[in-house]
Write a protein that holds these residues in place. Structure first.
Motif, short mmCIF file in Angstrom:
data_model
loop_
_atom_site.label_atom_id
_atom_site.label_comp_id
_atom_site.label_asym_id
_atom_site.label_seq_id
_atom_site.Cartn_x
_atom_site.Cartn_y
_atom_site.Cartn_z
N SER A 47 25.19 114.40 25.35
CA SER A 47 26.60 114.11 25.55
C SER A 47 26.90 113.68 26.98
O SER A 47 27.81 112.87 27.21
N THR A 48 26.17 114.18 27.97
CA THR A 48 26.36 113.80 29.36
C THR A 48 25.01 113.62 30.04
O THR A 48 23.99 114.13 29.56
N PRO A 49 24.96 112.90 31.17
CA PRO A 49 23.70 112.79 31.90
C PRO A 49 23.16 114.14 32.34
O PRO A 49 21.93 114.35 32.32
N SER A 54 17.32 118.33 31.97
CA SER A 54 16.25 119.26 31.61
C SER A 54 15.23 118.59 30.70
O SER A 54 14.03 118.87 30.77
N ALA A 55 15.68 117.69 29.84
CA ALA A 55 14.75 116.97 28.96
C ALA A 55 13.81 116.10 29.77
O ALA A 55 12.60 116.04 29.50
N THR A 61 11.57 111.05 27.92
CA THR A 61 12.15 109.84 28.49
C THR A 61 13.56 109.65 27.96
O THR A 61 13.79 109.70 26.75
N VAL A 62 14.49 109.45 28.87
CA VAL A 62 15.87 109.13 28.51
C VAL A 62 16.13 107.74 29.08
O VAL A 62 16.37 107.57 30.26
N GLU A 63 16.07 106.74 28.22
CA GLU A 63 16.07 105.35 28.69
C GLU A 63 16.67 104.43 27.65
O GLU A 63 16.52 104.63 26.44
N TRP A 64 17.38 103.41 28.14
CA TRP A 64 17.88 102.31 27.31
C TRP A 64 17.41 101.01 27.92
O TRP A 64 17.49 100.81 29.14
N THR A 65 16.90 100.11 27.10
CA THR A 65 16.56 98.76 27.55
C THR A 65 17.19 97.77 26.59
O THR A 65 17.26 98.00 25.38
N GLY A 66 17.66 96.66 27.11
CA GLY A 66 18.31 95.66 26.27
C GLY A 66 18.87 94.54 27.10
O GLY A 66 18.47 94.31 28.23
N SER A 67 19.83 93.81 26.52
CA SER A 67 20.45 92.70 27.22
C SER A 67 21.83 92.48 26.64
O SER A 67 22.19 93.02 25.59
#
Length: 289
Positions: A47-49, A54-55, A61-67
């Motif tokens: 829900s929030t950064p 802790s993860a 990995t907490v990541e988004w890739t795109g365009s």
């Protein structure tokens, strides 16, 4: 759309030593849709950064890739040894600009490449300086009340190791590091001007061609002024190099299939008899004098 976000974000210092999760090449983040917004995709997991910190510290990995109809972007949460965390918002060079950097890298002897890297950083800083005021004004215009004093943060130019099956040079771009606190939302980690800069350096739409350093010739000139060796083909205008490992001594570019210049081939004379001319075999690029 990120263009309409109402938060004002200032540039801020961020921890230097960041733990970067290692993601196997080609492995996509299951919580990130390629054409979704990063704040939406990342919120589908946390829900929030602050909830994601802790993860990440446990190795996830907490990541988004795109365009967004522009060059590639990446948003990921990084932690530091001093207990702090940031969300990295990165934009990578693509298209013709990436081709110019690729050719310049090949043109530069290996022992001189650390210096070349610094000169490329300088060029990227100058490029973003030129586009930042335009992006800021666009965002202010889109705000409904017209009173917003939005100021875009100044990103840092950076590079990282090449993709495993890529062109063999570092990937270049710029990024903003958004500090994570207990009250930080995912929306706070998506600066609109940085987001929109991906459309500028994507370069396909032509919406920013009024900025000299965005146009191919202008960007090539900027690189040269920063000491980056750029050679363009006299016929097609593509960036070229004569030092590619597969084509030593032949002027070739990354946008063709080997040392072929489409402009040279199309200019070849039509055959008087038979079907074929020498153009069917392609022609090497020719550097401008």
């Amino acid at each position: 759309m990120p263009k309409k976000r109402k938060k004002d974000r200032k540039a801020s210092r961020a921890p230097r030593v960041l733990r970067v999760p290692q993601v196997p090449h080609g492995e996509a983040d299951p919580g990130a849709a390629a054409f979704d917004f990063p704040d939406t995709a990342l919120r589908s997991r946390f829900s929030t950064p602050a909830d994601a910190v802790s993860a990440v510290r446990s190795g996830k990995t907490v990541e988004w890739t795109g365009s967004n109809d522009g060059s590639s972007m990446r948003h990921r949460l990084l932690t530091a040894d001093d207990g702090t965390a940031v969300v990295e918002q990165a934009v990578f060079l693509g298209g013709l600009q990436e081709s110019m950097i690729l050719c310049a890298w090949h043109e530069t002897p290996e022992q001189e490449r650390p210096g070349l890297e610094k000169r490329i950083f300088g060029a990227l800083d100058d490029l973003h300086t030129a586009v930042r005021t335009v992006l800021e004004e666009d965002i202010r215009t889109l705000r409904s009340d017209g009173s917003d004093d939005y100021t875009a943060p100044v990103p840092e130019a950076f590079c990282e190791a090449p993709e495993r099956h890529g062109a063999g040079i570092p990937l270049f771009g710029w990024r903003v590091l958004h500090p994570v606190t207990a009250g930080t939302t995912w929306e706070d980690t998506v600066d609109p001007a940085t987001w929109n800069s991906s459309e500028v350096i994507g370069g396909w739409s032509g919406d920013f061609d009024h900025i000299d350093v965005v146009r191919p010739e202008g960007f090539a000139g900027l690189l040269r002024r920063c000491g980056v060796p750029i050679v363009l083909c006299a016929l097609c205008g593509d960036p070229i190099t004569s030092r590619h490992p597969r084509w030593p001594g032949v002027w070739t570019g990354p946008r063709g299939d080997g040392p072929l210049c489409d402009a040279a081939a199309s200019a070849a004379p039509k055959p008087l008899h038979g079907w074929y001319t020498d153009s069917m075999f392609g022609a090497p690029h020719q550097p401008r004098k």
